[in-house]
Design a protein around this motif. Structure first.
Motif, PDB file in Angstrom:
ATOM      1  N   SER A  51      22.250 -16.915  54.244  1.00  0.00           N
ATOM      2  CA  SER A  51      21.753 -18.075  54.962  1.00  0.00           C
ATOM      3  C   SER A  51      22.283 -18.109  56.382  1.00  0.00           C
ATOM      4  O   SER A  51      23.479 -17.975  56.606  1.00  0.00           O
ATOM      5  N   ASP A  58      20.074 -19.165  49.887  1.00  0.00           N
ATOM      6  CA  ASP A  58      18.914 -18.469  49.355  1.00  0.00           C
ATOM      7  C   ASP A  58      19.375 -17.144  48.767  1.00  0.00           C
ATOM      8  O   ASP A  58      20.558 -16.812  48.847  1.00  0.00           O
ATOM      9  N   ASN A  98      16.589 -20.834  43.235  1.00  0.00           N
ATOM     10  CA  ASN A  98      16.807 -20.031  44.434  1.00  0.00           C
ATOM     11  C   ASN A  98      17.272 -20.849  45.623  1.00  0.00           C
ATOM     12  O   ASN A  98      17.180 -20.408  46.769  1.00  0.00           O
ATOM     13  N   GLY A 126      17.679 -23.486  48.642  1.00  0.00           N
ATOM     14  CA  GLY A 126      16.795 -24.080  49.631  1.00  0.00           C
ATOM     15  C   GLY A 126      17.595 -24.570  50.817  1.00  0.00           C
ATOM     16  O   GLY A 126      18.728 -24.142  51.059  1.00  0.00           O
ATOM     17  N   ASN A 127      17.012 -25.506  51.551  1.00  0.00           N
ATOM     18  CA  ASN A 127      17.612 -26.006  52.785  1.00  0.00           C
ATOM     19  C   ASN A 127      17.847 -27.513  52.682  1.00  0.00           C
ATOM     20  O   ASN A 127      16.991 -28.251  52.186  1.00  0.00           O
TER      21      ASN A 127
END
Length: 292
Positions: free
Chosen positions: A145, A141, A272, A274-275
């Motif tokens: 992270s 991000d 951006n 993410g996961n």
């Protein structure tokens, strides 16, 4: 500086290309112990289960970092051969970038810190993933992270928590507070990553001219009383955003040229990050380029 590029049919060939480039630039290679060395920098470089594995050391056979860092399969996406590699070899810094499956990139890097007064060797190193295979994919991000047990940021110095050592993908031997390779004062300490640069990373690229500034690529150590100490600032690499750059593009800034790469794979639709993803948005970096 020297620049090398070529094609490799397996990870052993990638290692050979990296070793050859380093030896040509003054490093010593011990084929028996599989250790590269130069001055106070020692790096065990092995191919294990299809991964290129790097282990920082403070001597030829001791002072190991807590874990290895690696190039290899991330999540369900394997590295596909043949791949294209690029080696950027400087006096005290070395960068390897590999491209495969059209738009996937992985990297490793190592060198000696320019920060004066560190009690340790000052060696730093990093690679796309840590000692785990990153079954959960990428987590990244704009700020930094906090990696879980099966995630990796895919980026150099993007986070510094100690409670995920098996997934840590970068280390620095600062030996501040007598803690050797540790990046945080205690287990579970607040992470730093590129936090000090987060506001700038978030606003790139410029809305005025669509360009992205090259930002310092640094590492920090959490100290007592919630203080921070700078442990490295890379001479030949920078953070940036690559919304308006093609991966592999060469950008000229004054007399310098920089080659721009995504940390893993560019995706402007989710810039951006993410996961648990198979890309790194538009987060990327630039390496000083002195090739043809």
């Amino acid at each position: 500086m020297a620049y090398y590029t070529g094609s490799a049919n397996d990870m052993a060939a990638v290692r050979s290309a990296l070793v050859d480039a380093c030896v040509a630039e003054g490093w010593a290679w011990n084929e028996v112990t599989e250790v590269l060395s130069k001055g106070a920098m020692f790096l065990r470089l092995q191919v294990v289960s299809g991964y290129l594995s790097l282990l920082g050391r403070t001597s030829a056979a001791s002072g190991d970092a807590p874990n290895v860092v690696r190039l290899g399969q991330i999540g369900s996406v394997p590295i596909v051969f043949p791949l294209t590699y690029e080696v950027f070899a400087f006096e005290s810094e070395v960068y390897l970038v590999c491209r495969y499956s059209i738009d996937f990139y992985q990297w490793c890097a190592f060198g000696n810190s320019t920060i004066q007064g560190l009690p340790g060797s000052g060696m730093w190193l990093g690679a796309s993933i840590g000692s785990l295979a990153a079954d959960g994919g990428i987590r990244i991000d704009p700020e930094s992270s906090n990696n879980g047990a099966s995630h990796t940021t895919g980026a150099l110095f993007w986070y510094t928590q100690n409670n995920g050592l098996s997934n840590r993908n970068s280390f620095v031997h600062s030996d501040l507070d007598g803690q050797g390779w540790a990046l945080s004062q205690t287990l579970g300490a607040s992470y730093v990553g590129p936090g000090p640069l987060a506001p700038l990373i978030s606003v790139l690229p410029s809305r005025w001219n669509s360009e992205a500034v090259l930002l310092p690529l640094r590492s920090w150590k959490v100290r007592p009383s919630s203080k921070l100490s700078l442990t490295s600032e890379l001479e030949h690499a920078r953070y940036t955003r690559i919304d308006n750059y093609v991966p592999g593009e060469v950008v000229s800034i004054g007399p310098d040229r920089w080659k721009v790469f995504p940390w893993y794979r560019k995706d402007t639709s989710a810039r951006n990050g993410g996961n648990n993803i198979d890309h790194t948005g538009t987060f990327g970096w630039a390496i000083r380029y002195e090739g043809p």
